[in-house]
Design an enzyme around this catalytic site. Structure first.
Site, mmCIF file in Angstrom:
data_model
loop_
_atom_site.group_PDB
_atom_site.id
_atom_site.type_symbol
_atom_site.label_atom_id
_atom_site.label_comp_id
_atom_site.label_asym_id
_atom_site.label_seq_id
_atom_site.Cartn_x
_atom_site.Cartn_y
_atom_site.Cartn_z
ATOM 1 N N TYR A 19 -13.240 9.860 0.883
ATOM 2 C CA TYR A 19 -14.424 9.747 1.750
ATOM 3 C C TYR A 19 -14.055 10.128 3.180
ATOM 4 C CZ TYR A 19 -13.025 5.228 3.758
ATOM 5 O OH TYR A 19 -12.381 4.233 4.437
ATOM 6 N N ARG A 41 0.838 -1.206 0.000
ATOM 7 C CA ARG A 41 0.000 0.000 0.000
ATOM 8 C C ARG A 41 0.876 1.260 0.000
ATOM 9 N NH1 ARG A 41 -3.255 -3.404 2.799
ATOM 10 N NH2 ARG A 41 -2.616 -2.891 4.905
ATOM 11 N N TYR A 83 0.101 4.307 -2.504
ATOM 12 C CA TYR A 83 -0.143 5.692 -2.103
ATOM 13 C C TYR A 83 0.808 6.652 -2.822
ATOM 14 C CZ TYR A 83 -2.843 3.449 1.610
ATOM 15 O OH TYR A 83 -3.736 2.682 2.296
HETATM 16 C C1 LIG Z 1 -8.294 4.571 5.642
HETATM 17 S S1 LIG Z 1 -9.287 5.023 6.985
HETATM 18 C C2 LIG Z 1 -10.255 6.308 6.270
HETATM 19 C C3 LIG Z 1 -10.901 7.222 7.256
HETATM 20 C C4 LIG Z 1 -11.647 8.376 6.619
HETATM 21 N N1 LIG Z 1 -10.733 9.259 5.930
HETATM 22 C C5 LIG Z 1 -12.449 9.195 7.618
HETATM 23 O O1 LIG Z 1 -12.284 10.413 7.651
HETATM 24 O O2 LIG Z 1 -13.256 8.628 8.351
HETATM 25 C C6 LIG Z 1 -10.346 3.644 7.073
HETATM 26 C C7 LIG Z 1 -10.804 3.405 8.503
HETATM 27 O O3 LIG Z 1 -11.747 4.422 8.865
HETATM 28 C C8 LIG Z 1 -12.774 3.875 9.653
HETATM 29 N N2 LIG Z 1 -14.039 3.948 8.895
HETATM 30 C C9 LIG Z 1 -14.181 4.154 7.581
HETATM 31 N N3 LIG Z 1 -15.492 4.119 7.243
HETATM 32 C C10 LIG Z 1 -16.163 3.881 8.381
HETATM 33 C C11 LIG Z 1 -17.514 3.706 8.695
HETATM 34 N N4 LIG Z 1 -18.461 3.762 7.764
HETATM 35 N N5 LIG Z 1 -17.849 3.465 9.978
HETATM 36 C C12 LIG Z 1 -16.918 3.383 10.956
HETATM 37 N N6 LIG Z 1 -15.623 3.539 10.721
HETATM 38 C C13 LIG Z 1 -15.234 3.773 9.446
HETATM 39 C C14 LIG Z 1 -12.390 2.407 9.906
HETATM 40 O O4 LIG Z 1 -11.631 2.327 11.102
HETATM 41 C C15 LIG Z 1 -11.567 2.105 8.687
HETATM 42 O O5 LIG Z 1 -10.711 1.002 8.882
#
Ligand SMILES: C[S@@+](CC[C@H](N)C(=O)[O-])C[C@H]1O[C@@H](n2cnc3c(N)ncnc32)[C@H](O)[C@@H]1O
Length: 267
Positions: free
Chosen positions: A93, A67, A71
């Site tokens: 997102y 990864r 990136y």
């Molecule tokens: C790469 S990070 C991205 C986070 C994203 N940029 C944000 O602002 O929430 C991915 C992690 O964010 C969290 N995450 C992303 N989507 C989520 C959701 N729908 N509900 C809860 N946690 C979420 C989880 O811990 C997941 O493993």
């Protein structure tokens, strides 16, 4: 160098279409080129409807490829378009700068080259978590870590505050080449957490809804059951406080205060 190109990184929120800010949407609408790293097809279609000059960077993710490399390649593609003189928007997102490195990398590279590059905040998974779980991080405090970073660092949590572990579905995954962890890694996670929390301590797996009509997943279970629980890439683990918030007389001394002033026992 063509300094006319610019980059704005925006967050699209977690729930489809409803959590983007007015400002972020304005930037999306007027961009020459939109790049995006979105979690699913529906959000990609929605972004395309806002601006058809859209390109997903998801194709750069490949099982078996680090990864870290992915990136860097994503960053390079975004920066290349800016260097060509385009007004570029990178849409991620949630919040574009929370547990998301590509926006940070691109902004840092481009600013060093003299381009205009900025990030706008978005609604992140933890913003949804506070709302859905009814947690105010100001009440007891809240620690937030990437799960593997927390585990590999042997970090000692403050058990009087909330502990939020992001990317729990990757806990202990060190290769950066695969997208899920193993049961053994989750058992090791439980062993490490059990140094600080009883095995019966109630923990939560939280997933914010993707569609406004869906309910959040809020699954509560004893810590020991973690290896048996279904984990998705969007799962976040929340560990509620174990002990009440305590005051320290030693610290209060610095302010000329006494613990009894707060109605707490001096013992
Ligand atoms: C790469 S990070 C991205 C986070 C994203 N940029 C944000 O602002 O929430 C991915 C992690 O964010 C969290 N995450 C992303 N989507 C989520 C959701 N729908 N509900 C809860 N946690 C979420 C989880 O811990 C997941 O493993």
């Amino acid at each position: 160098m063509n300094n006319k190109g610019s980059l704005t990184c925006v967050g699209t929120g977690i729930t489809l279409a409803g959590q983007i800010t007015v400002l972020a949407k304005n930037y999306l609408e007027s961009a020459d080129q939109v790049f995006a790293i979105m979690p699913d097809y529906m959000s990609e279609e929605w972004l395309k409807s806002i601006n058809p000059n859209y390109k997903s960077l998801q194709y750069l993710y490949q099982e078996g490829k680090s990864r870290r490399q992915t990136y860097r390649e994503m960053t390079e593609e975004v920066c290349h378009a800016v260097r060509e003189g385009k007004k570029v928007v990178l849409a991620l997102y949630g919040h574009p700068g929370i547990f998301a490195c590509v926006g940070h990398f691109a902004i840092s590279d481009l600013q060093a080259e003299g381009y205009s590059a900025q990030m706008l905040p978005g609604i992140s998974a933890d913003a949804c978590l506070y709302a859905d779980l009814g947690i105010d991080p100001g009440t007891y405090g809240c620690q937030s870590y990437e799960a593997s970073q927390f585990l590999f660092g042997g970090i000692e949590p403050n058990v009087g505050a909330y502990l939020v572990l992001w990317q729990i579905s990757l806990a202990g995954e060190h290769t950066l080449k695969t997208f899920k962890t193993t049961k053994d890694n989750l058992k090791a996670t439980v062993r490490l957490l059990n140094k600080y929390y009883p095995i019966e301590h109630e923990v939560i797996i939280y997933e914010a809804p993707f569609l406004p009509i869906q309910q959040p997943r809020i699954e509560k279970f004893p810590l020991k059951e973690l290896p048996e629980i279904e984990l998705k890439s969007i799962s976040t683990m929340v560990i509620p406080p174990l002990t009440p918030l305590k005051l320290k007389q030693e610290a209060l001394d610095e302010f000329g205060l006494n613990i009894t002033d707060f109605g707490q026992d001096s013992k």
